[in-house]
Design an enzyme around this catalytic site. Structure first.
Site, short mmCIF file in Angstrom:
data_model
loop_
_atom_site.label_atom_id
_atom_site.label_comp_id
_atom_site.label_asym_id
_atom_site.label_seq_id
_atom_site.Cartn_x
_atom_site.Cartn_y
_atom_site.Cartn_z
N ASP A 8 57.10 47.98 87.30
CA ASP A 8 55.68 47.79 87.60
C ASP A 8 55.22 48.93 88.50
O ASP A 8 55.89 49.25 89.49
CB ASP A 8 55.45 46.45 88.28
CG ASP A 8 55.76 45.26 87.37
OD1 ASP A 8 56.02 45.49 86.18
OD2 ASP A 8 55.75 44.12 87.86
N ASP A 130 50.00 35.49 79.33
CA ASP A 130 50.32 35.22 80.73
C ASP A 130 49.76 33.85 81.10
O ASP A 130 48.55 33.63 81.05
CB ASP A 130 49.73 36.30 81.63
CG ASP A 130 50.27 37.68 81.29
OD1 ASP A 130 51.44 37.76 80.84
OD2 ASP A 130 49.54 38.67 81.45
#
Length: 262
Positions: A8, A130
């Protein structure tokens, strides 16, 4: 089952968040390329690269990081975060991504996302599902929607999507185990055949006869992997891949364990 480490990116650095909270950020390395090379040196072949700056700002920001990793490793990189326009996805593929993950775009601009499936193919486009309390979250998990995660996946499966990354936000970065019940429920769903999958062994069969797992829905589990046993459980239930982040960085799962798993 594929093991897919996550890198990330915020401000060009390798970070991890807890439950998607930008205020709960840990920087693990100033140079994501160094991290990617370590993964590759230990036999890893895939990488999930997330542009957290892009997810927050709704346009791709860290494409230069992608370009460096794709240009200096042989990793199969899927890229997500901030891919919202035709220009965004063009830049990402030109920078070396093999696949692109779209989550918010599939909610906010379904026509554009469906166009990408047609243009690039189902092997290039991943649906990002998500989930927060069973509902789809968007924009770097900062916004909630009224879409139920399983119905969301089923609707996009009808439109041709095969690869799905499903992240339980409550589990992400918490090292508390994976959302096995959610993944089992997804893989047990009776799905409507999408393009090119209207027959079984060449013969027509009733809609709803087969489950998501039998259809070949490629479910990639994400969030909560803490120990190597989590990966064995995900493989047993039929997940096609598993994304691993903090467990690598915190030394909870070693490369030796991964080699034995593979």
């Amino acid at each position: 089952m594929r093991i897919i480490p996550a890198i990330d990116i915020i401000d060009g650095k390798c970070v991890r968040l807890s439950q998607g909270d930008y205020n709960q950020k840990t920087v693990y390395n100033e140079d994501p390329l160094e991290v990617a090379k370590e993964f590759e040196a230990n036999g890893i072949k895939h990488l999930h690269l997330v542009d957290l700056d892009g997810a927050k700002s709704s346009h791709v920001v860290n494409w230069k990081v992608l370009e460096r990793i794709a240009g200096q490793t042989g990793l199969h990189v899927d890229f997500g975060g901030g891919v919202k326009t035709d220009e965004d996805i063009k830049v990402v593929f030109e920078s070396g991504a093999k696949q692109v993950t779209g989550g918010s775009i599939a909610v906010k601009d379904a026509a554009t996302f469906e166009g990408w499936i047609s243009r690039y193919g189902t092997d290039k486009i991943i649906l990002g599902a998500d989930a927060k309390d069973g509902m789809i979250a968007t924009h770097g998990w900062l916004e909630s929607s009224e879409l139920e995660v399983i119905e969301f996946i089923k609707e996009w499966n009808k439109k041709g999507i095969e690869y799905v990354i499903c992240t339980d936000i409550a589990k992400d970065g918490m090292l508390a185990g994976t959302s096995n019940e959610l993944y089992k429920e997804i893989l047990s769903q009776p799905l409507i055949p999408s393009r090119g999958r209207e027959t079984k062994n060449g013969n027509p069969f009733p809609i709803g006869e087969m489950s998501a797992g039998q259809w070949g829905l490629k479910l990639i589990a994400s969030g909560g992997v803490a120990v190597i046993e989590d990966l064995y459980r995900l493989r047993e239930m039929g997940c096609e891949g598993a994304i691993v982040g903090k467990a690598f960085y915190e030394g909870r799962i070693t490369f030796k364990e991964l080699r034995e798993f593979v």
